[in-house]
Design an enzyme around this catalytic site. Structure first.
Site, PDB file in Angstrom:
ATOM      1  N   GLY A   1       0.989 -18.095   9.940  1.00 48.73           N
ATOM      2  CA  GLY A   1       2.029 -19.093  10.231  1.00 48.73           C
ATOM      3  C   GLY A   1       2.237 -20.057   9.071  1.00 48.73           C
ATOM      4  O   GLY A   1       2.278 -19.650   7.908  1.00 48.73           O
TER       5      GLY A   1
ATOM      6  N   GLU B   1       7.382   1.748 -11.135  1.00 51.27           N
ATOM      7  CA  GLU B   1       7.050   3.192 -11.195  1.00 51.27           C
ATOM      8  C   GLU B   1       7.987   4.020 -10.313  1.00 51.27           C
ATOM      9  O   GLU B   1       7.589   5.009  -9.700  1.00 51.27           O
ATOM     10  CB  GLU B   1       5.571   3.428 -10.872  1.00 51.27           C
ATOM     11  CG  GLU B   1       4.700   2.799 -11.947  1.00 51.27           C
ATOM     12  CD  GLU B   1       3.387   3.474 -12.211  1.00 51.27           C
ATOM     13  OE1 GLU B   1       3.196   4.627 -11.811  1.00 51.27           O
ATOM     14  OE2 GLU B   1       2.545   2.831 -12.868  1.00 51.27           O
TER      15      GLU B   1
END
Ligand code: COS
Length: 388
Positions: free
Chosen positions: A342, A366
């Site tokens: 939270g 990549e």
């Protein structure tokens, strides 16, 4: 409590233990500081070098440990647990060395691989350009033959370890009208005349890793720096990525596990409505999905890496799968970890906000995860055409 057993042999377990020790003793204590200061992790690179991990995948005759894709994934997973910026620096050195290992001459291997294996020199891989990302064949950098030299002009963008690495595998066009078949691969050394670096990029995550432009202005290199044959550059780059992508998946597994562990730890401590939030079904269901997805990603990476080590022929499809699923998983698991923590999760006092920022790059570098889906989809298309 039963956990999945991957039946590692003694040596593999040693690699895991070694990488885990470095992660907990050397990486985790300073990762937030490195991230904050955007500081290149030279000390940790020194530690990896002393522990022989840089040579994990390099054959024994060139000073390495002669292990395969699977062992590399084991190490990357453990290091990725600590910090993926540090781990990417380590992985990028392998990415730079793979073209030499896979396609280089004996002389090139003898000259360059021992220093990469010992960690004395870092490697880097340069394919991407400002206008050539997913469409790698659209690259504009050129290499022209001139007597006993190649003359390189152009630039490469977002190169991991740019400026810090000593060795660069650079892909440039040698026959522009031949498209992907007109590219060639070269070895560039830091200090080559006409080879310089652009500014260090400032990034959302992966901040301890150095990302720079490479600039080539009439850069003359000897002819023997060509890797493989003229015209093979694109294929060399694609094969290199085929080898490296499971490792990116492994980094994603490590990151997911780290985010999951943080989320469980917090959920056991955090009291709301008079009880630890881990007793709430809403939280338990999130954790259950995070744990299951992380284990599924690990199983996928391990089984694909082992397959590649045994049958190293045509593995583009499974290599793309080994990158795609674990890195999408890492994005989801780190995002859910922030959600479970939270307001605290959004603050820099807890490590999960860095994990979530870092995770994003795994879906991009990549080869974006859209490109991975293209590679898998095109393979299926070919396979089914063959079988029908
Ligand atoms: N292994 C060997 N050869 C390969 C290959 C592979 N994995 N992938 C493609 N090739 C070959 C093809 O067979 C083709 O050869 P022919 O000319 O003999 O037919 C040639 O390379 C061109 O292939 P293709 O036509 O598929 O090329 P595209 O330009 O359409 O490229 C992809 C498509 C998706 C393969 C490519 O652009 C790609 O991977 N992009 C992402 C690049 C990337 O990962 N960037 C990140 C850089 S590192 S951080």
């Amino acid at each position: 409590m039963t956990t999945v057993n991957y039946f590692l042999d003694e040596e593999q377990q040693m690699i895991v233990d070694l990488a885990k020790k470095i992660t907990h003793e050397r990486i985790i204590p300073i990762r937030a500081e490195l991230d904050e200061r955007e500081e290149f992790p030279w000390d940790i690179m020194g530690e990896l070098s002393r522990s022989d991990l840089f040579g994990l995948y390099i054959p024994v005759e060139y000073g390495g440990l002669g292990k395969g894709c699977f062992e590399m994934c084991l190490a990357l997973e453990q290091l990725g647990y600590g910090c993926i910026a540090v781990t990417t620096t380590y992985a990028a050195s392998a990415l730079g060395a793979y073209p030499i290992l896979l396609f280089g001459t004996d002389q090139q291997k003898e000259k360059y691989l021992p220093d990469v294996a010992s960690g004395k020199k870092l490697g880097a891989f340069a394919l991407t350009e400002a206008g050539a990302g997913s469409d790698a064949a659209a690259m504009q950098a050129t290499a022209v033959e001139d007597g006993d030299f190649w003359v390189i002009n152009g630039s490469k963008q977002w190169i991991t370890s740019g400026g810090e690495a000593e060795l660069y595998t650079v892909i440039a066009m040698t026959d522009k009208n031949k498209g992907a078949r007109g590219a060639s691969a070269f070895i560039l050394e830091k200090g080559d005349e006409g080879f310089s670096f652009g500014k260090k990029e400032r990034k959302m995550g992966l901040r301890a890793s150095s990302t720079r432009e490479l600039i080539f202005k009439d850069c003359r290199i000897p002819k023997d720096r060509l890797i493989g044959k003229r015209g093979l550059g694109f294929i060399i780059a694609m094969r290199t990525l085929d080898y490296a992508r499971p490792g990116i998946g492994a980094i994603g597994v490590g990151l997911s596990q780290a985010a999951l562990d943080e989320a469980v730890k917090y959920a056991k401590e955090r009291i709301q409505f008079g009880q630890p939030i881990i007793t709430l079904q809403a939280i338990q269901h999130m954790l259950a999905d995070m744990a299951t997805q992380t284990e599924a990603a690990r199983s996928l990476v391990y089984s694909i890496a082992k397959t590649i080590d045994v049958n190293s022929k045509d593995f583009s499809k499974i290599s793309a799968m080994a990158k795609l699923f674990p890195t999408d998983t890492a994005m989801k698991v780190t995002t859910d970890a922030v959600q479970i923590l939270g307001g605290y999760g959004y603050m820099k006092d807890y490590p999960v906000e860095k994990m979530m920022r870092d995770a994003k790059i795994l879906q991009i570098y990549e080869g974006t995860n859209q490109i991975q889906r293209n590679v898998i989809g095109q393979s299926l298309h070919k396979e089914y055409a063959k079988n029908s």
